[in-house]
Scaffold this active site. Structure first.
Site, PDB file in Angstrom:
ATOM      1  N   ALA A   1      59.183  39.043  49.589  1.00  9.45           N
ATOM      2  CA  ALA A   1      58.794  37.981  48.667  1.00  9.45           C
ATOM      3  C   ALA A   1      59.991  37.617  47.792  1.00  9.45           C
ATOM      4  O   ALA A   1      60.922  38.397  47.644  1.00  9.45           O
ATOM      5  CB  ALA A   1      57.644  38.475  47.794  1.00  9.45           C
TER       6      ALA A   1
ATOM      7  N   GLY B   1      57.572  42.068  51.663  1.00 11.94           N
ATOM      8  CA  GLY B   1      56.825  40.992  52.312  1.00 11.94           C
ATOM      9  C   GLY B   1      57.390  40.659  53.686  1.00 11.94           C
ATOM     10  O   GLY B   1      56.675  40.147  54.559  1.00 11.94           O
TER      11      GLY B   1
HETATM   12  N1  CAA Z   1      63.937  37.854  46.341  1.00  9.73           N
HETATM   13  C1  CAA Z   1      64.815  37.060  45.716  1.00  9.73           C
HETATM   14  N2  CAA Z   1      66.151  37.233  45.798  1.00  9.73           N
HETATM   15  C2  CAA Z   1      66.600  38.250  46.528  1.00  9.73           C
HETATM   16  C3  CAA Z   1      65.735  39.130  47.203  1.00  9.73           C
HETATM   17  C4  CAA Z   1      64.338  38.887  47.106  1.00  9.73           C
HETATM   18  N3  CAA Z   1      63.441  39.641  47.739  1.00  9.73           N
HETATM   19  N4  CAA Z   1      66.474  40.050  47.847  1.00  9.73           N
HETATM   20  C5  CAA Z   1      67.756  39.759  47.584  1.00  9.73           C
HETATM   21  N5  CAA Z   1      67.832  38.664  46.805  1.00  9.73           N
HETATM   22  C6  CAA Z   1      69.045  37.999  46.332  1.00  9.73           C
HETATM   23  C7  CAA Z   1      69.807  38.825  45.309  1.00  9.73           C
HETATM   24  O1  CAA Z   1      69.311  38.612  44.007  1.00  9.73           O
HETATM   25  C8  CAA Z   1      71.211  38.312  45.496  1.00  9.73           C
HETATM   26  O2  CAA Z   1      71.297  37.103  44.808  1.00  9.73           O
HETATM   27  P1  CAA Z   1      72.668  36.717  44.050  1.00  9.73           P
HETATM   28  O3  CAA Z   1      73.714  36.667  45.126  1.00  9.73           O
HETATM   29  O4  CAA Z   1      72.357  35.404  43.427  1.00  9.73           O
HETATM   30  O5  CAA Z   1      72.917  37.824  43.061  1.00  9.73           O
HETATM   31  C9  CAA Z   1      71.282  37.994  46.997  1.00  9.73           C
HETATM   32  O6  CAA Z   1      69.931  37.878  47.429  1.00  9.73           O
HETATM   33  C10 CAA Z   1      71.944  39.062  47.805  1.00  9.73           C
HETATM   34  O7  CAA Z   1      71.355  40.305  47.470  1.00  9.73           O
HETATM   35  P2  CAA Z   1      72.244  41.609  47.206  1.00  9.73           P
HETATM   36  O8  CAA Z   1      73.388  41.264  46.326  1.00  9.73           O
HETATM   37  O9  CAA Z   1      71.331  42.668  46.757  1.00  9.73           O
HETATM   38  O10 CAA Z   1      72.809  41.880  48.676  1.00  9.73           O
HETATM   39  P3  CAA Z   1      72.858  43.217  49.504  1.00  9.73           P
HETATM   40  O11 CAA Z   1      73.343  42.821  50.826  1.00  9.73           O
HETATM   41  O12 CAA Z   1      73.575  44.268  48.745  1.00  9.73           O
HETATM   42  O13 CAA Z   1      71.336  43.719  49.614  1.00  9.73           O
HETATM   43  C11 CAA Z   1      68.995  43.590  50.108  1.00  9.73           C
HETATM   44  C12 CAA Z   1      70.386  42.951  50.280  1.00  9.73           C
HETATM   45  C13 CAA Z   1      68.949  44.955  50.772  1.00  9.73           C
HETATM   46  C14 CAA Z   1      67.988  42.652  50.710  1.00  9.73           C
HETATM   47  C15 CAA Z   1      68.722  43.792  48.597  1.00  9.73           C
HETATM   48  O14 CAA Z   1      68.972  42.573  47.926  1.00  9.73           O
HETATM   49  C16 CAA Z   1      67.304  44.172  48.298  1.00  9.73           C
HETATM   50  O15 CAA Z   1      66.981  45.342  48.343  1.00  9.73           O
HETATM   51  N6  CAA Z   1      66.467  43.186  47.939  1.00  9.73           N
HETATM   52  C17 CAA Z   1      65.114  43.446  47.491  1.00  9.73           C
HETATM   53  C18 CAA Z   1      64.194  43.709  48.613  1.00  9.73           C
HETATM   54  C19 CAA Z   1      62.819  43.920  48.080  1.00  9.73           C
HETATM   55  O16 CAA Z   1      62.603  44.623  47.109  1.00  9.73           O
HETATM   56  N7  CAA Z   1      61.845  43.295  48.725  1.00  9.73           N
HETATM   57  C20 CAA Z   1      60.478  43.395  48.323  1.00  9.73           C
HETATM   58  C21 CAA Z   1      60.160  42.241  47.444  1.00  9.73           C
HETATM   59  S1  CAA Z   1      58.572  42.418  46.722  1.00  9.73           S
HETATM   60  C22 CAA Z   1      57.502  41.935  47.944  1.00  9.73           C
HETATM   61  O17 CAA Z   1      57.873  41.599  49.015  1.00  9.73           O
HETATM   62  C23 CAA Z   1      56.063  41.969  47.470  1.00  9.73           C
HETATM   63  C24 CAA Z   1      55.079  41.669  48.446  1.00  9.73           C
HETATM   64  O18 CAA Z   1      54.496  42.544  49.034  1.00  9.73           O
HETATM   65  C25 CAA Z   1      54.659  40.302  48.667  1.00  9.73           C
END
Ligand code: CAA
Length: 703
Positions: free
Chosen positions: A63, A104
């Site tokens: 998400a 998500g």
């Molecule tokens: N939503 C919005 N933005 C996100 C995102 C997400 N889920 N995941 C990453 N981004 C954004 C970051 O904020 C970052 O933005 P900026 O460049 O503007 O700072 C960009 O994407 C790149 O992210 P990283 O700098 O973290 O890059 P990375 O390669 O080091 O890591 C990643 C990538 C492993 C995906 C890491 O970003 C991460 O762990 N993201 C979160 C994943 C997460 O927690 N997902 C669950 C969301 S909650 C959900 O899904 C609820 C549900 O059940 C519906």
């Protein structure tokens, strides 16, 4: 105009590619585009099956976190509804999971009847790290796919698993030979499914997810795990959702999950953890460096000092395959250091976290030496010798003579002036502070101390290197103690003083651990060493010594040789790791209070909370004003990753914002008056705090 998805028809297959860089976060625009594409495929009689993939290779990171807490979070089409629709299609849907399926994103894959990964895929449900639970069917569909126990583990750990594990657990049906062949193999899989008239949704492998588990499994699980969860809400909600998966039909389970998810999303804990998520990304943005800043190559590292700190630092590099030369002055100390590292890895082997072969591989990357000449080729040298300026300067003079041009020379000082260390070399631009926290192979914080003359490429390289070795690098300017230890000083001072005034170490620590800090201040000092703390304080005494009560209790314990855990006596008594109160310490506090004419009285827990934490916060705000920290959220990260501040409070400055800056200021002013000379000496509000309150600001920023 951005389309958010790509759509391709290929021999009766619809290929739908998620195309919202960088990570295909499932925000409203992508959800809407995906629903349109799916309906198009569903309605097209030429389409027999659908392959869902990430058009740039990466599948989906879940998400859109930036939508949480706003109306966009559930704006139509909402994610649970969209995924429900996918499960209702009468055509097989194959998720081709390149690189990542998180949160998500994994729930999206779970709504597809079939999943294929590639060797590098990582699948996980990290919602717990955001104070959430999977909210788009994950808590209901995953237990039905892999069983309640492994599903709980995946959701509660938040850690992703690799393709091989996912295949073994049944989370993936197949694994492609490589990332490059993922899409063609996914298409071939879809054609096979069509050819054998496979159902769009195969029957659940675990229609009763807790089948085969003891009847009281969930109750026991809750009892076993609750103490570790402290006051965290999200793990409890995950467990409730999994209970629903075990007890209720799918439709009712999904409704229960949605209600629990909304509760989590609206919680202060989740808001704080979302703050932490964005703070971690923000910390990488540093004035003077950007994506175009060149990086120096770091292929081998040297660490000076094979003690606890040096050894721990060296392990970080060996863990990621970087060879390390470990330098000591004497053979015996070197052997001891290397043996300790082997012992540490041995513990990981015993815990099943490392194989014996991996242990040997890592040890083979560590080369001991007694000769500085062996450092001539190092790309990065990290000094971790005794914390005394003259000693460190002597090391840097030698490094200046032996190291190759362009080598990065780092000091692991925890408090000394990096510029004074750099000044003894002919290359101050190559010198930087890399302050690791003990145990250095475990603690995530890395304070990266930028000297006056540190070159941008040195800063950029060390920040990147920090992330490579799994640390959370936070940039600090040069000052005594940098961000973390400078804030620790008034916090610990207040704790010491409160014990003179009538509190006990247990009471003070209890208030702090009651907030979910991982340790109280006195347990922390006992662990770190009262001697270590004394020596740092003593070196800086000229700058502080105008209060005779200042950390007197710690000074006296030092004089008594009570250095903390290592001598089994400090603020507490120890048998092994078991801690007990020591009435001698209380008696000592009473005696000192008498000598210093400090009236003793019962101290309330609120007073302990306010005096310790508001002093900490006040110093943080001052650091921001001085430009030592770049932003308030960096200060939060330091305390979250180096000092056991709980993530669900968001860090000390975020916590202050939630309490109200005006309240913090008013309380500081109250104690300034109420505590007489002591209050006048120490309770001066940071001018930035006063300016923020005067301007009616609720967020801490430089104004
Ligand atoms: N939503 C919005 N933005 C996100 C995102 C997400 N889920 N995941 C990453 N981004 C954004 C970051 O904020 C970052 O933005 P900026 O460049 O503007 O700072 C960009 O994407 C790149 O992210 P990283 O700098 O973290 O890059 P990375 O390669 O080091 O890591 C990643 C990538 C492993 C995906 C890491 O970003 C991460 O762990 N993201 C979160 C994943 C997460 O927690 N997902 C669950 C969301 S909650 C959900 O899904 C609820 C549900 O059940 C519906």
């Amino acid at each position: 105009m951005h389309t958010f998805v790509t759509y391709q028809l290929e021999h009766n297959l619809a290929l739908i590619g998620l195309a919202r860089p960088p990570v295909n976060a499932l925000g409203q625009p992508l959800r809407a585009a995906l629903l349109d594409a799916v309906e198009r495929a569903a309605a097209d009689p030429a389409v027999n099956a659908i392959v869902l993939h990430g058009s740039s290779g990466l599948f989906c990171a879940g998400a859109d976190i930036s939508e949480f807490g706003s109306e966009a979070s559930f704006a139509a089409p909402d994610l649970p509804g969209l995924l429900l629709r996918l499960t209702q299609l009468d055509k097989p849907l194959v998720a081709a999971i390149g690189k990542l399926a998180l949160g998500g994103g994994l729930e999206l894959a779970l709504a597809c009847g079939y999943r294929i990964g590639e060797p590098g895929s990582r699948l996980g449900l990290p919602e717990i790290n955001l104070g959430l639970l999977p909210g788009a069917g994950g808590t209901q569909r995953l237990p039905r796919l892999i069983g309640a126990k492994p599903a709980l583990e995946l959701m509660l750990s938040g850690a992703p698993i690799g393709a091989a594990d996912a295949l073994e657990q049944g989370l993936l049906n197949r694994c492609a030979a490589s990332a490059a062949t993922l899409l063609p193999e996914a298409c071939a899989y879809a054609r096979e499914l069509v050819a054998c008239q496979a159902p769009a949704q195969p029957a659940a492998l675990y229609p009763e997810p807790d089948k085969g588990l003891p009847e009281d499994f969930l109750t026991r699980f809750r009892e076993d795990h609750e103490p570790r969860w402290k006051s965290r809400l999200a793990p409890r909600l995950v467990l409730s959702a999994v209970e629903a998966a075990c007890l209720l039909p799918l439709e009712q389970g999904l409704a229960r999950e949605l209600a629990l998810f909304k509760q989590a999303e609206a919680s202060a804990q989740s808001e704080a953890l979302r703050h932490v998520f964005f703070a971690e990304r923000e910390a990488g943005r540093v004035p003077g460096i950007d994506a175009n800043t060149p990086l120096r190559s770091v292929r081998n590292v040297a660490v000076i000092g094979a003690g606890t700190m040096g050894g721990g630092i060296a392990m970080n590099f060996a863990n990621v395959g970087i060879p390390v030369t470990l330098l000591e002055r004497e053979g015996e100390a070197l052997d001891r250091g290397l043996a300790q590292i082997r012992h540490n890895y041995g513990i990981s082997v015993k815990r099943g976290k490392l194989s014996p072969a991996q242990l040997e591989q890592r040890m083979a990357l560590l080369q001991g030496t007694l000769d500085y000449a062996d450092l001539a080729d190092a790309d990065l040298v990290i000094e971790a010798v005794f914390e005394k300026l003259e000693i460190k300067q002597a090391v840097f003079r030698t490094l200046d003579n032996v190291c190759k041009p362009g080598a990065i020379l780092a000091t692991n000082t925890s408090s000394l002036d990096v510029d004074q260390i750099a000044a003894v070399t002919s290359r101050p631009q190559d010198v930087i502070g890399l302050h690791f926290f003990s145990p250095a192979n475990v603690m995530r914080l890395l304070e990266v101390v930028r000297g006056k003359l540190t070159a941008p490429d040195v800063l950029a390289t060390t920040l990147k290197m920090g992330r490579t070795i799994g640390k959370m690098p936070v940039v600090s300017g040069v000052c005594f103690g940098f961000i973390g230890n400078r804030m620790l000083e008034p916090y610990a001072r207040e704790a010491h003083r409160l014990v003179l005034e009538g509190a006990t170490p247990t009471q003070v620590d209890g208030v702090l651990t009651g907030l979910d800090l991982s340790m109280g201040v006195f347990s922390m000092l006992d662990l770190a060493g009262i001697d270590v703390n004394f020596l740092v304080r003593d070196a800086n005494r000229a700058a502080i010594a105008h209060d005779p009560s200042y950390c007197r209790l710690g000074d006296e314990l030092y004089a008594l040789g009570r250095y903390g855990q290592k001598t089994s006596r400090g603020f507490y008594l120890y048998e092994g790791r078991n801690r007990q109160d020591d009435y001698e310490v209380v008696a000592l506090a009473e005696r000192l209070a008498g000598e210093l004419h400090i009236p003793r009285r019962p101290i309330g827990n609120q007073e302990i909370h306010d005096r310790c934490l508001f002093m900490l916060i006040n110093e943080g705000i001052q650091l921001l004003d001085e430009g030592i920290a770049l932003r308030a959220s960096d200060i939060d990260l330091v305390w979250l990753n180096g000092y056991g501040f709980p993530g669900h409070l968001g860090g000390p400055l975020y916590y202050a914002e939630q309490l109200g800056l005006d309240k913090v200021l008013a309380t500081l002013n109250h104690y300034r008056k109420a505590l007489g000379d002591y209050g006048q000496t120490w309770f001066t509000p940071a001018p930035l705090l006063e300016r923020l309150v005067a301007a009616g600001k609720q967020r801490i920023e430089r104004v």
